[in-house]
Design a protein around this motif. Structure first.
Motif, PDB file in Angstrom:
ATOM      1  N   UNK A  14       0.831  -1.201   0.000  1.00  0.00           N
ATOM      2  CA  UNK A  14       0.000   0.000   0.000  1.00  0.00           C
ATOM      3  C   UNK A  14       0.871   1.260   0.000  1.00  0.00           C
ATOM      4  N   UNK A  15       0.618   2.167  -0.930  1.00  0.00           N
ATOM      5  CA  UNK A  15       1.378   3.416  -0.982  1.00  0.00           C
ATOM      6  C   UNK A  15       0.897   4.399   0.091  1.00  0.00           C
ATOM      7  N   UNK A  16       1.732   5.361   0.391  1.00  0.00           N
ATOM      8  CA  UNK A  16       1.375   6.395   1.370  1.00  0.00           C
ATOM      9  C   UNK A  16       0.370   7.365   0.760  1.00  0.00           C
ATOM     10  N   UNK A  17      -0.255   8.158   1.612  1.00  0.00           N
ATOM     11  CA  UNK A  17      -1.209   9.165   1.139  1.00  0.00           C
ATOM     12  C   UNK A  17      -0.523  10.171   0.220  1.00  0.00           C
ATOM     13  N   UNK A  18       0.694  10.558   0.563  1.00  0.00           N
ATOM     14  CA  UNK A  18       1.438  11.511  -0.275  1.00  0.00           C
ATOM     15  C   UNK A  18       1.758  10.901  -1.632  1.00  0.00           C
ATOM     16  N   UNK A  19       2.111   9.623  -1.622  1.00  0.00           N
ATOM     17  CA  UNK A  19       2.412   8.950  -2.886  1.00  0.00           C
ATOM     18  C   UNK A  19       1.157   8.878  -3.766  1.00  0.00           C
ATOM     19  N   UNK A  20       0.022   8.541  -3.152  1.00  0.00           N
ATOM     20  CA  UNK A  20      -1.228   8.474  -3.910  1.00  0.00           C
ATOM     21  C   UNK A  20      -1.596   9.824  -4.511  1.00  0.00           C
ATOM     22  N   UNK A  21      -1.435  10.869  -3.748  1.00  0.00           N
ATOM     23  CA  UNK A  21      -1.739  12.207  -4.251  1.00  0.00           C
ATOM     24  C   UNK A  21      -0.878  12.529  -5.467  1.00  0.00           C
ATOM     25  N   UNK A  22       0.398  12.178  -5.397  1.00  0.00           N
ATOM     26  CA  UNK A  22       1.316  12.409  -6.519  1.00  0.00           C
ATOM     27  C   UNK A  22       0.909  11.570  -7.729  1.00  0.00           C
ATOM     28  N   UNK A  23       0.557  10.302  -7.500  1.00  0.00           N
ATOM     29  CA  UNK A  23       0.130   9.437  -8.609  1.00  0.00           C
ATOM     30  C   UNK A  23      -1.096   9.993  -9.312  1.00  0.00           C
ATOM     31  N   UNK A  24      -2.078  10.439  -8.535  1.00  0.00           N
ATOM     32  CA  UNK A  24      -3.293  10.998  -9.146  1.00  0.00           C
ATOM     33  C   UNK A  24      -2.975  12.239  -9.967  1.00  0.00           C
ATOM     34  N   UNK A  25      -2.122  13.098  -9.458  1.00  0.00           N
ATOM     35  CA  UNK A  25      -1.757  14.316 -10.184  1.00  0.00           C
ATOM     36  C   UNK A  25      -1.028  13.975 -11.482  1.00  0.00           C
ATOM     37  N   UNK A  26      -0.095  13.040 -11.430  1.00  0.00           N
ATOM     38  CA  UNK A  26       0.633  12.634 -12.637  1.00  0.00           C
ATOM     39  C   UNK A  26      -0.317  12.060 -13.680  1.00  0.00           C
ATOM     40  N   UNK A  27      -1.257  11.240 -13.231  1.00  0.00           N
ATOM     41  CA  UNK A  27      -2.207  10.627 -14.159  1.00  0.00           C
ATOM     42  C   UNK A  27      -3.127  11.662 -14.787  1.00  0.00           C
ATOM     43  N   UNK A  28      -3.611  12.581 -13.998  1.00  0.00           N
ATOM     44  CA  UNK A  28      -4.485  13.633 -14.530  1.00  0.00           C
ATOM     45  C   UNK A  28      -3.738  14.460 -15.571  1.00  0.00           C
ATOM     46  N   UNK A  29      -2.520  14.842 -15.261  1.00  0.00           N
ATOM     47  CA  UNK A  29      -1.740  15.638 -16.212  1.00  0.00           C
ATOM     48  C   UNK A  29      -1.442  14.863 -17.494  1.00  0.00           C
TER      49      UNK A  29
END
Length: 105
Positions: free
Chosen positions: A23-38
């Motif tokens: 399981x990734x950290x909350x900070x990692x998930x936030x970064x993943x979502x931002x990268x995917x959206x961009x």
């Protein structure tokens, strides 16, 4: 806002398919979502996914995406189009599959 919401759902489903890692950290998930959206924003304007967008679909964590899938978010997208998009990126969509409020029969 509707486009952003729809894109989030697209990305959510892309990221849930077959990912089984620690399981990734909350900070990692936030970064993943931002990268995917961009990487995938052009898909919301009817364009085909770029190679970068498809890569995000293949490497992102399901744990980062499912918690943000709500009925309101699902109301803004075409699930069949979403499945075709994900499969076009080389990710198999399991059936049946449930993630958040999304169920794919």
């Amino acid at each position: 806002m509707k486009i952003y919401t729809s894109l989030v759902v697209v990305l959510i489903l892309m990221m849930i398919l077959g990912m089984t890692r620690a399981a990734p950290s909350a900070a990692h998930c936030k970064k993943e979502r931002k990268l995917a959206i961009n990487a995938c924003i052009s898909v919301m304007y009817g364009r085909r996914p770029s190679s970068t967008c498809c890569k995000r679909a293949r490497v992102s964590h399901v744990e980062c995406i499912c918690p943000v899938i709500t009925p309101g978010l699902l109301a803004t997208i075409n699930v069949n189009r979403l499945v075709k998009f994900i499969e076009g990126c080389g990710r198999r969509v399991p059936r049946p599959f449930t993630c958040g409020s999304l169920t794919i029969p």
